[in-house]
Design a protein around this motif. Structure first.
Motif, PDB file in Angstrom:
ATOM      1  N   TYR A  28       9.610  -0.495  11.447  1.00  0.00           N
ATOM      2  CA  TYR A  28       8.622  -0.700  10.388  1.00  0.00           C
ATOM      3  C   TYR A  28       7.299  -1.099  11.017  1.00  0.00           C
ATOM      4  O   TYR A  28       7.237  -2.030  11.823  1.00  0.00           O
ATOM      5  N   LEU A  29       6.238  -0.373  10.628  1.00  0.00           N
ATOM      6  CA  LEU A  29       4.887  -0.675  11.105  1.00  0.00           C
ATOM      7  C   LEU A  29       4.121  -1.399  10.012  1.00  0.00           C
ATOM      8  O   LEU A  29       4.091  -0.944   8.863  1.00  0.00           O
ATOM      9  N   GLY A  30       3.485  -2.497  10.372  1.00  0.00           N
ATOM     10  CA  GLY A  30       2.627  -3.189   9.425  1.00  0.00           C
ATOM     11  C   GLY A  30       1.357  -2.398   9.187  1.00  0.00           C
ATOM     12  O   GLY A  30       1.039  -1.458   9.918  1.00  0.00           O
ATOM     13  N   ASP A  31       0.626  -2.803   8.165  1.00  0.00           N
ATOM     14  CA  ASP A  31      -0.645  -2.129   7.878  1.00  0.00           C
ATOM     15  C   ASP A  31      -1.624  -2.251   9.044  1.00  0.00           C
ATOM     16  O   ASP A  31      -2.541  -1.458   9.166  1.00  0.00           O
ATOM     17  N   ASP A  32      -1.406  -3.240   9.915  1.00  0.00           N
ATOM     18  CA  ASP A  32      -2.262  -3.407  11.090  1.00  0.00           C
ATOM     19  C   ASP A  32      -1.839  -2.514  12.256  1.00  0.00           C
ATOM     20  O   ASP A  32      -2.453  -2.529  13.318  1.00  0.00           O
ATOM     21  N   GLY A  33      -0.777  -1.710  12.065  1.00  0.00           N
ATOM     22  CA  GLY A  33      -0.316  -0.793  13.109  1.00  0.00           C
ATOM     23  C   GLY A  33       0.646  -1.407  14.097  1.00  0.00           C
ATOM     24  O   GLY A  33       1.120  -0.715  14.996  1.00  0.00           O
ATOM     25  N   ARG A  70       4.612   3.898  16.820  1.00  0.00           N
ATOM     26  CA  ARG A  70       3.179   3.574  16.791  1.00  0.00           C
ATOM     27  C   ARG A  70       2.341   4.851  16.913  1.00  0.00           C
ATOM     28  O   ARG A  70       1.355   5.029  16.202  1.00  0.00           O
ATOM     29  N   ALA A  71       2.727   5.717  17.840  1.00  0.00           N
ATOM     30  CA  ALA A  71       1.968   6.953  18.068  1.00  0.00           C
ATOM     31  C   ALA A  71       2.001   7.853  16.834  1.00  0.00           C
ATOM     32  O   ALA A  71       1.000   8.491  16.507  1.00  0.00           O
ATOM     33  N   LEU A  72       3.124   7.898  16.135  1.00  0.00           N
ATOM     34  CA  LEU A  72       3.233   8.726  14.938  1.00  0.00           C
ATOM     35  C   LEU A  72       2.529   8.077  13.749  1.00  0.00           C
ATOM     36  O   LEU A  72       2.126   8.764  12.817  1.00  0.00           O
ATOM     37  N   GLY A  73       2.417   6.748  13.784  1.00  0.00           N
ATOM     38  CA  GLY A  73       1.695   6.026  12.736  1.00  0.00           C
ATOM     39  C   GLY A  73       2.367   6.033  11.378  1.00  0.00           C
ATOM     40  O   GLY A  73       1.709   5.844  10.364  1.00  0.00           O
ATOM     41  N   MET A  74       3.671   6.244  11.355  1.00  0.00           N
ATOM     42  CA  MET A  74       4.386   6.257  10.075  1.00  0.00           C
ATOM     43  C   MET A  74       4.773   4.832   9.696  1.00  0.00           C
ATOM     44  O   MET A  74       5.172   4.044  10.538  1.00  0.00           O
ATOM     45  N   LYS A  75       4.657   4.526   8.425  1.00  0.00           N
ATOM     46  CA  LYS A  75       4.942   3.183   7.924  1.00  0.00           C
ATOM     47  C   LYS A  75       6.374   2.775   8.254  1.00  0.00           C
ATOM     48  O   LYS A  75       6.633   1.670   8.710  1.00  0.00           O
ATOM     49  N   TYR A  76       7.315   3.650   7.965  1.00  0.00           N
ATOM     50  CA  TYR A  76       8.713   3.407   8.311  1.00  0.00           C
ATOM     51  C   TYR A  76       9.232   4.665   8.969  1.00  0.00           C
ATOM     52  O   TYR A  76       9.007   5.775   8.475  1.00  0.00           O
ATOM     53  N   PHE A  93      13.499  12.702  13.745  1.00  0.00           N
ATOM     54  CA  PHE A  93      12.624  11.656  13.198  1.00  0.00           C
ATOM     55  C   PHE A  93      12.607  11.805  11.679  1.00  0.00           C
ATOM     56  O   PHE A  93      12.343  12.892  11.175  1.00  0.00           O
ATOM     57  N   ASN A  94      12.870  10.734  10.971  1.00  0.00           N
ATOM     58  CA  ASN A  94      12.821  10.740   9.514  1.00  0.00           C
ATOM     59  C   ASN A  94      11.787   9.712   9.072  1.00  0.00           C
ATOM     60  O   ASN A  94      11.998   8.518   9.244  1.00  0.00           O
ATOM     61  N   GLY A  95      10.700  10.176   8.523  1.00  0.00           N
ATOM     62  CA  GLY A  95       9.641   9.285   8.070  1.00  0.00           C
ATOM     63  C   GLY A  95       9.900   8.813   6.652  1.00  0.00           C
ATOM     64  O   GLY A  95       9.091   9.040   5.759  1.00  0.00           O
ATOM     65  N   ARG A  96      11.045   8.198   6.460  1.00  0.00           N
ATOM     66  CA  ARG A  96      11.455   7.738   5.137  1.00  0.00           C
ATOM     67  C   ARG A  96      12.534   6.672   5.294  1.00  0.00           C
ATOM     68  O   ARG A  96      13.128   6.526   6.349  1.00  0.00           O
ATOM     69  N   LEU A  97      12.776   5.970   4.201  1.00  0.00           N
ATOM     70  CA  LEU A  97      13.922   5.069   4.183  1.00  0.00           C
ATOM     71  C   LEU A  97      15.159   5.949   4.237  1.00  0.00           C
ATOM     72  O   LEU A  97      15.205   7.001   3.614  1.00  0.00           O
ATOM     73  N   SER A  98      16.155   5.521   4.993  1.00  0.00           N
ATOM     74  CA  SER A  98      17.307   6.378   5.245  1.00  0.00           C
ATOM     75  C   SER A  98      18.586   5.714   4.750  1.00  0.00           C
ATOM     76  O   SER A  98      18.565   4.610   4.207  1.00  0.00           O
ATOM     77  N   GLY A  99      19.686   6.388   4.986  1.00  0.00           N
ATOM     78  CA  GLY A  99      20.984   5.876   4.571  1.00  0.00           C
ATOM     79  C   GLY A  99      21.357   4.564   5.222  1.00  0.00           C
ATOM     80  O   GLY A  99      22.142   3.788   4.678  1.00  0.00           O
ATOM     81  N   SER A 100      20.793   4.263   6.382  1.00  0.00           N
ATOM     82  CA  SER A 100      21.120   3.006   7.067  1.00  0.00           C
ATOM     83  C   SER A 100      20.162   1.870   6.706  1.00  0.00           C
ATOM     84  O   SER A 100      20.317   0.752   7.191  1.00  0.00           O
ATOM     85  N   THR A 101      19.199   2.125   5.805  1.00  0.00           N
ATOM     86  CA  THR A 101      18.228   1.094   5.435  1.00  0.00           C
ATOM     87  C   THR A 101      18.909  -0.168   4.910  1.00  0.00           C
ATOM     88  O   THR A 101      18.508  -1.280   5.244  1.00  0.00           O
ATOM     89  N   ALA A 102      19.932   0.002   4.091  1.00  0.00           N
ATOM     90  CA  ALA A 102      20.635  -1.169   3.552  1.00  0.00           C
ATOM     91  C   ALA A 102      21.260  -1.999   4.668  1.00  0.00           C
ATOM     92  O   ALA A 102      21.245  -3.233   4.617  1.00  0.00           O
ATOM     93  N   PRO A 111      11.766  -2.335   2.679  1.00  0.00           N
ATOM     94  CA  PRO A 111      11.192  -2.192   1.334  1.00  0.00           C
ATOM     95  C   PRO A 111      10.462  -3.457   0.876  1.00  0.00           C
ATOM     96  O   PRO A 111       9.372  -3.377   0.300  1.00  0.00           O
ATOM     97  N   GLU A 112      11.029  -4.616   1.161  1.00  0.00           N
ATOM     98  CA  GLU A 112      10.365  -5.870   0.786  1.00  0.00           C
ATOM     99  C   GLU A 112       9.053  -6.036   1.556  1.00  0.00           C
ATOM    100  O   GLU A 112       8.030  -6.440   0.977  1.00  0.00           O
ATOM    101  N   MET A 113       9.052  -5.720   2.836  1.00  0.00           N
ATOM    102  CA  MET A 113       7.842  -5.842   3.642  1.00  0.00           C
ATOM    103  C   MET A 113       6.744  -4.935   3.085  1.00  0.00           C
ATOM    104  O   MET A 113       5.580  -5.334   3.003  1.00  0.00           O
TER     105      MET A 113
END
Length: 159
Positions: A28-33, A70-76, A93-102, A111-113
């Motif tokens: 997970y990348l923060g809004d600050d990168g 970081r290089a891809l800059g994806m939020k998650y 690479f999956n730029g999404r919440l995935s099956g292992s997120t839980a 998701p909370e972050m």
């Protein structure tokens, strides 16, 4: 194989020994990168989904994956990889919440972050969590008749 190189419909990919293990990593990348959370599992698959995930903590394995995120800059970013020697070699690479997120929420809750940053305007700090654990999923089907469902709903309404 050389006769297939350059032909449409074919792709060559390096073979990685499955005995070395397959891994899934959430970053997970923060809004600050900056990376705010990383969790890696050695996983066992059933029908394409993780059903046993053993948390591993190995900064030498995770650092290159964090650099890629970081290089891809994806939020998650969820990264699927296999081990070759002392490195993880990403193959998906999956730029999404995935099956292992839980499962990853035991380490950090992406998701909370996201909600805290984007909706509440809060700054989130990096989560350093050293809990080792194994997550196990199971699947079970339950069958009921329409009459049984109606009886359950009736009993529930009385509560």
């Amino acid at each position: 194989m050389n006769d297939l190189v350059g032909r449409p419909g074919y792709m060559a990919q390096e073979w990685l020994d499955p005995a070395q293990g397959e891994f899934t990593t959430g970053v997970y990348l923060g809004d600050d990168g900056d990376v705010k959370g990383t969790c890696t599992f050695r996983r066992q698959l059933r029908h394409g989904s993780t059903f046993i995930a053993e948390r591993i903590i190995d900064l030498q394995l995770e650092q290159p994956l964090e650099d890629m995120a970081r290089a891809l800059g994806m939020k998650y970013l969820n990264i699927q990889s296999m081990r070759r020697g002392d490195k993880l070699i990403p193959f998906e690479f999956n730029g999404r919440l995935s099956g292992s997120t839980a499962m990853i929420t035991r380490v950090f809750n992406a998701p909370e972050m996201f909600i805290r940053e984007r909706l509440l305007g809060e700054k989130v700090d990096r989560i350093f969590n050293s809990d080792l654990f194994v997550a196990m999923r199971y699947y079970e089907e339950i069958y009921a008749t329409p009459e049984q469902i109606a009886a359950l709903k009736s009993r529930s309404a009385d509560l």
